[in-house]
Design an enzyme around this catalytic site. Sequence first.
Site, PDB file in Angstrom:
ATOM      1  N   LYS A  12       7.834 -10.087  -0.424  1.00 61.49           N
ATOM      2  CA  LYS A  12       7.918  -9.452  -1.754  1.00 61.49           C
ATOM      3  C   LYS A  12       9.234  -8.701  -1.874  1.00 61.49           C
ATOM      4  O   LYS A  12       9.865  -8.359  -0.868  1.00 61.49           O
ATOM      5  CB  LYS A  12       6.764  -8.473  -1.989  1.00 61.49           C
ATOM      6  CG  LYS A  12       6.624  -7.314  -0.975  1.00 61.49           C
ATOM      7  CD  LYS A  12       7.460  -6.091  -1.252  1.00 61.49           C
ATOM      8  CE  LYS A  12       7.230  -4.972  -0.251  1.00 61.49           C
ATOM      9  NZ  LYS A  12       8.315  -4.013  -0.138  1.00 61.49           N
ATOM     10  N   ASP A 140       0.836  -1.511   1.758  1.00 62.00           N
ATOM     11  CA  ASP A 140       1.265  -2.702   0.997  1.00 62.00           C
ATOM     12  C   ASP A 140       0.326  -3.889   1.166  1.00 62.00           C
ATOM     13  O   ASP A 140       0.450  -4.881   0.450  1.00 62.00           O
ATOM     14  CB  ASP A 140       2.623  -3.195   1.526  1.00 62.00           C
ATOM     15  CG  ASP A 140       3.785  -2.403   0.983  1.00 62.00           C
ATOM     16  OD1 ASP A 140       3.546  -1.501   0.172  1.00 62.00           O
ATOM     17  OD2 ASP A 140       4.928  -2.713   1.376  1.00 62.00           O
TER      18      ASP A 140
HETATM   19  O1  C5P Z   1       1.087   1.975   5.324  1.00 64.26           O
HETATM   20  P1  C5P Z   1       2.270   1.580   6.145  1.00 64.26           P
HETATM   21  O2  C5P Z   1       1.952   1.557   7.619  1.00 64.26           O
HETATM   22  O3  C5P Z   1       2.939   0.352   5.697  1.00 64.26           O
HETATM   23  O4  C5P Z   1       3.338   2.750   5.963  1.00 64.26           O
HETATM   24  C1  C5P Z   1       4.331   3.038   6.910  1.00 64.26           C
HETATM   25  C2  C5P Z   1       4.801   4.476   6.725  1.00 64.26           C
HETATM   26  O5  C5P Z   1       5.491   4.604   5.486  1.00 64.26           O
HETATM   27  C3  C5P Z   1       3.669   5.485   6.642  1.00 64.26           C
HETATM   28  O6  C5P Z   1       3.307   5.959   7.910  1.00 64.26           O
HETATM   29  C4  C5P Z   1       4.281   6.578   5.800  1.00 64.26           C
HETATM   30  O7  C5P Z   1       5.080   7.421   6.621  1.00 64.26           O
HETATM   31  C5  C5P Z   1       5.241   5.826   4.873  1.00 64.26           C
HETATM   32  N1  C5P Z   1       4.644   5.603   3.534  1.00 64.26           N
HETATM   33  C6  C5P Z   1       4.541   6.672   2.667  1.00 64.26           C
HETATM   34  N2  C5P Z   1       4.005   6.467   1.424  1.00 64.26           N
HETATM   35  C7  C5P Z   1       3.620   5.247   1.012  1.00 64.26           C
HETATM   36  C8  C5P Z   1       3.740   4.136   1.886  1.00 64.26           C
HETATM   37  C9  C5P Z   1       4.265   4.352   3.144  1.00 64.26           C
HETATM   38  O8  C5P Z   1       4.893   7.798   3.006  1.00 64.26           O
HETATM   39  N3  C5P Z   1       3.128   5.101  -0.212  1.00 64.26           N
END
Ligand code: C5P
Length: 305
Positions: A12, A140
């Site tokens: 994406k 995501d």
């Molecule tokens: O959810 P995911 O593991 O993909 O996110 C990785 C990191 O990105 C999270 O630990 C967080 O620190 C940051 N993040 C965030 N806000 C979001 C998505 C991700 O702070 N909406």
Amino acid sequence: MPPTITVRAFAKINLDLQVLGLRPDGYHELRTTFQSIALSDTITFKKSRGPFRIECDDPAFPVDRTNLIWKAAERVLRLARRRDAPSGVTVQVEKNIPMRSGLGGGSSNAAATLRALCALWRVPASEAELHHAAARLGADVPYFLEGGTTLGFHRGDLLFPLDDLAPAWVVVVVPDFGISTKDAFGWWDVANARQVGQVGRVGRGGGVGQVGRVGQVGRRSQRRRTNDLEAVVAKHHPSITKLVRALTKAGAFHASLSGSGSAVFGMFRRRSDAQSAARTLAGPRTFVAPTLSRAACRRLHLAAK
Ligand code: C5P
């Protein structure tokens, strides 16, 4: 059900991304428009004897339990009310989506695994259960169960399908460095220290303030699509700004950082224009790919190799 399933997990880009503030759970409240592109990893799930195994020709790709494919396999077993560890499947990954690039490769692999293993192991999960399992794997991941042009709120996991974008050709340039999503949001926190406190309180207090801010952002995005992470990421990696400018100069009608980077993309109406821009920006990790509608994602997801 055949003992082997091959799926494509698409990348994406984020057509825009507004960071509305820090949430009480440590994540950031977002408003972002996701768009699928025809750059994909191919993942083959083969029934086999013995332990769960992930194989990939890219040595940088983790093949242990930290991989989201492994974690997704565990989630599928939980959906089947099973407590045991995944086994009896070998997963072969042909990795084309660069890692730590903001193109969602890991999340897309996870969503593809949820669907493929539900089919292979005959786990009858509802869409709501799949969405819930996906959200636990990463912010995501739920988007990749849908694909196409989709608006994401909250952590990026409250989704509203939009009409498909007019087809476009996307030049994706991935610099020779990756960026951790966590770091990028941390940089945003530092740069927005004042607002962070303010929006954090709004987040805890309920929805009214949030809706107000979302409305504001909605108006802003009608003027011009922007990615709020771009400026903070570019402070640490100035080459990002140069790439965005180069894509604009090469004729892109929209150019931006994707997600938290490090990939930068430019959009073109015509394939030939995208290809000539890609030649100007030639690098080992420059791709040209069309945007994909939601229907195309579904259709091509199960296409064999
Ligand atoms: O959810 P995911 O593991 O993909 O996110 C990785 C990191 O990105 C999270 O630990 C967080 O620190 C940051 N993040 C965030 N806000 C979001 C998505 C991700 O702070 N909406």
